[in-house]
Design an enzyme around this catalytic site. Structure first.
Site, mmCIF file in Angstrom:
data_model
loop_
_atom_site.group_PDB
_atom_site.id
_atom_site.type_symbol
_atom_site.label_atom_id
_atom_site.label_comp_id
_atom_site.label_asym_id
_atom_site.label_seq_id
_atom_site.Cartn_x
_atom_site.Cartn_y
_atom_site.Cartn_z
ATOM 1 N N ARG A 1 8.806 -0.250 -1.274
ATOM 2 C CA ARG A 1 7.785 0.689 -1.129
ATOM 3 C C ARG A 1 7.355 0.558 0.581
ATOM 4 O O ARG A 1 7.767 -0.346 0.979
ATOM 5 C CB ARG A 1 6.675 -0.007 -1.891
ATOM 6 C CG ARG A 1 6.477 0.345 -3.348
ATOM 7 C CD ARG A 1 5.685 -0.469 -4.103
ATOM 8 N NE ARG A 1 5.568 -1.823 -3.744
ATOM 9 C CZ ARG A 1 4.786 -2.690 -4.103
ATOM 10 N NH1 ARG A 1 3.920 -2.356 -4.927
ATOM 11 N NH2 ARG A 1 4.817 -3.850 -3.746
ATOM 12 N N HIS B 1 7.980 1.172 -12.149
ATOM 13 C CA HIS B 1 9.152 0.448 -12.368
ATOM 14 C C HIS B 1 10.208 1.418 -13.203
ATOM 15 O O HIS B 1 11.537 1.243 -13.025
ATOM 16 C CB HIS B 1 8.994 -0.914 -13.158
ATOM 17 C CG HIS B 1 8.013 -1.777 -12.632
ATOM 18 N ND1 HIS B 1 6.882 -2.150 -13.041
ATOM 19 C CD2 HIS B 1 8.181 -2.552 -11.487
ATOM 20 C CE1 HIS B 1 6.051 -3.081 -12.277
ATOM 21 N NE2 HIS B 1 7.073 -3.368 -11.287
ATOM 22 N N SER C 1 1.203 -3.627 -10.135
ATOM 23 C CA SER C 1 0.528 -3.900 -11.605
ATOM 24 C C SER C 1 -0.710 -4.301 -11.562
ATOM 25 O O SER C 1 -1.588 -4.092 -12.266
ATOM 26 C CB SER C 1 1.658 -5.137 -12.145
ATOM 27 O OG SER C 1 2.793 -4.416 -12.333
ATOM 28 N N LYS D 1 2.371 -16.485 -9.797
ATOM 29 C CA LYS D 1 1.637 -15.487 -10.641
ATOM 30 C C LYS D 1 1.257 -15.976 -11.832
ATOM 31 O O LYS D 1 1.898 -16.521 -12.537
ATOM 32 C CB LYS D 1 2.371 -14.206 -10.889
ATOM 33 C CG LYS D 1 2.413 -13.334 -9.530
ATOM 34 C CD LYS D 1 3.046 -11.960 -9.952
ATOM 35 C CE LYS D 1 3.209 -11.197 -8.667
ATOM 36 N NZ LYS D 1 3.924 -9.991 -8.719
HETATM 37 N N1 COA Z 1 6.322 0.700 -8.429
HETATM 38 C C1 COA Z 1 5.242 0.263 -8.851
HETATM 39 N N2 COA Z 1 4.930 -1.223 -8.628
HETATM 40 C C2 COA Z 1 5.774 -1.830 -7.966
HETATM 41 C C3 COA Z 1 7.168 -1.551 -7.980
HETATM 42 C C4 COA Z 1 7.515 0.091 -8.364
HETATM 43 N N3 COA Z 1 8.649 0.533 -7.946
HETATM 44 N N4 COA Z 1 7.987 -2.496 -7.319
HETATM 45 C C5 COA Z 1 7.136 -3.547 -7.501
HETATM 46 N N5 COA Z 1 5.953 -3.277 -7.699
HETATM 47 C C6 COA Z 1 4.720 -4.111 -7.874
HETATM 48 C C7 COA Z 1 4.824 -4.948 -9.108
HETATM 49 O O1 COA Z 1 4.294 -4.449 -10.227
HETATM 50 C C8 COA Z 1 3.975 -6.284 -8.566
HETATM 51 O O2 COA Z 1 2.573 -6.083 -8.747
HETATM 52 P P1 COA Z 1 1.628 -7.349 -8.940
HETATM 53 O O3 COA Z 1 1.928 -8.315 -7.729
HETATM 54 O O4 COA Z 1 0.457 -6.708 -8.896
HETATM 55 O O5 COA Z 1 2.087 -7.888 -10.112
HETATM 56 C C9 COA Z 1 4.484 -6.298 -6.996
HETATM 57 O O6 COA Z 1 4.508 -4.800 -6.653
HETATM 58 C C10 COA Z 1 5.363 -7.071 -6.547
HETATM 59 O O7 COA Z 1 6.507 -6.844 -7.194
HETATM 60 P P2 COA Z 1 7.732 -7.517 -7.115
HETATM 61 O O8 COA Z 1 7.942 -7.938 -5.642
HETATM 62 O O9 COA Z 1 8.757 -7.158 -8.037
HETATM 63 O O10 COA Z 1 7.308 -9.210 -7.471
HETATM 64 P P3 COA Z 1 7.474 -9.582 -8.884
HETATM 65 O O11 COA Z 1 6.553 -10.933 -8.834
HETATM 66 O O12 COA Z 1 7.295 -8.630 -10.018
HETATM 67 O O13 COA Z 1 9.085 -10.270 -8.879
HETATM 68 C C11 COA Z 1 10.438 -11.880 -8.495
HETATM 69 C C12 COA Z 1 9.295 -11.323 -8.179
HETATM 70 C C13 COA Z 1 10.617 -12.209 -9.959
HETATM 71 C C14 COA Z 1 11.799 -10.870 -8.544
HETATM 72 C C15 COA Z 1 11.045 -13.051 -7.815
HETATM 73 O O14 COA Z 1 9.917 -14.082 -7.581
HETATM 74 C C16 COA Z 1 12.183 -14.023 -8.425
HETATM 75 O O15 COA Z 1 13.257 -13.731 -8.266
HETATM 76 N N6 COA Z 1 12.085 -15.122 -9.143
HETATM 77 C C17 COA Z 1 12.989 -15.944 -9.708
HETATM 78 C C18 COA Z 1 13.069 -17.226 -8.995
HETATM 79 C C19 COA Z 1 14.105 -17.166 -7.660
HETATM 80 O O16 COA Z 1 15.042 -16.959 -7.715
HETATM 81 N N7 COA Z 1 13.193 -17.395 -6.789
HETATM 82 C C20 COA Z 1 13.746 -17.190 -5.228
HETATM 83 C C21 COA Z 1 13.746 -15.926 -5.005
HETATM 84 S S1 COA Z 1 14.541 -15.854 -3.228
#
Ligand code: COA
Length: 164
Positions: free
Chosen positions: A94, A18, A132, A42
């Site tokens: 990724r 991140h 994560s 989550k």
């Molecule tokens: N390096 C390392 N790990 C990474 C990464 C990177 N560059 N990018 C993502 N990851 C990991 C994250 O740590 C996460 O790990 P985990 O699943 O073990 O926790 C996983 O990859 C998925 O990450 P991400 O896709 O960013 O999911 P998220 O849950 O962290 O984020 C939100 C998703 C919060 C952005 C999304 O749910 C959101 O926008 N929510 C708001 C409500 C909303 O508007 N919903 C409608 C969306 S269409």
């Protein structure tokens, strides 16, 4: 006028993957908002407050605290963007794992707010398999993953896991 963008996620916890995306985004944008957004699927290890503090401390140690805002929001991401006059969403991409999910999310966000564009930054090769939950698992089982997570956050993961 400053070029601003938002980098949303759960950050439970923030990893070097991140952090790499944040630093590289700052080559394109003047200011980034790291938004702890709600992922209803989550259950997190760290509270919102803990994650915000962790991220702020890492930004200070990287000396980029003036260019990065850390905030949280538990509604739709597009609404936060509208309220804060931001129309660029940054996502790390990724290989293999992310495309379909990211494609859907970008489409849905643009459907909800036509002014929003999502831009993708390819995750660095050192971090492309990171997530994560994998980090938490490895630390829990005693593995060394020091180069994948800021040291201060690693210590907090160890401490938190011990209290469970
Ligand atoms: N390096 C390392 N790990 C990474 C990464 C990177 N560059 N990018 C993502 N990851 C990991 C994250 O740590 C996460 O790990 P985990 O699943 O073990 O926790 C996983 O990859 C998925 O990450 P991400 O896709 O960013 O999911 P998220 O849950 O962290 O984020 C939100 C998703 C919060 C952005 C999304 O749910 C959101 O926008 N929510 C708001 C409500 C909303 O508007 N919903 C409608 C969306 S269409």
């Amino acid at each position: 006028m400053d070029k601003n963008a938002i980098y949303p996620g759960t950050f439970d916890p923030l990893t070097n993957g991140h952090l790499d995306i944040i630093k590289r985004s700052l080559k394109i944008f003047d200011k980034i908002t790291v938004l702890l957004a709600l992922n209803t699927q989550k259950k997190t290890l760290f509270t919102l407050e803990e994650r915000i503090n962790q991220i702020k401390n890492v930004l200070i140690s990287e000396n980029i605290q003036d260019k990065v805002i850390v905030d949280c929001f538990d509604g739709l991401l597009v609404n936060y963007c509208r309220e804060n006059d931001i129309n660029i969403i940054i996502r790390g991409l990724r290989p293999l794992v992310d495309f379909e999910y990211e494609f859907e999310m970008a489409m849905a966000n643009r459907e909800l707010n036509h002014n929003i564009e999502t831009i993708f930054i390819l995750t660095d090769q050192n971090y492309f398999y990171l997530r994560s939950s994998l980090i938490k698992d490895v630390i829990k089982l005693g593995g060394d993953i020091s180069n994948k997570i800021p040291p201060s956050i690693k210590d907090e993961v160890i401490k938190k896991i011990k209290t469970f």
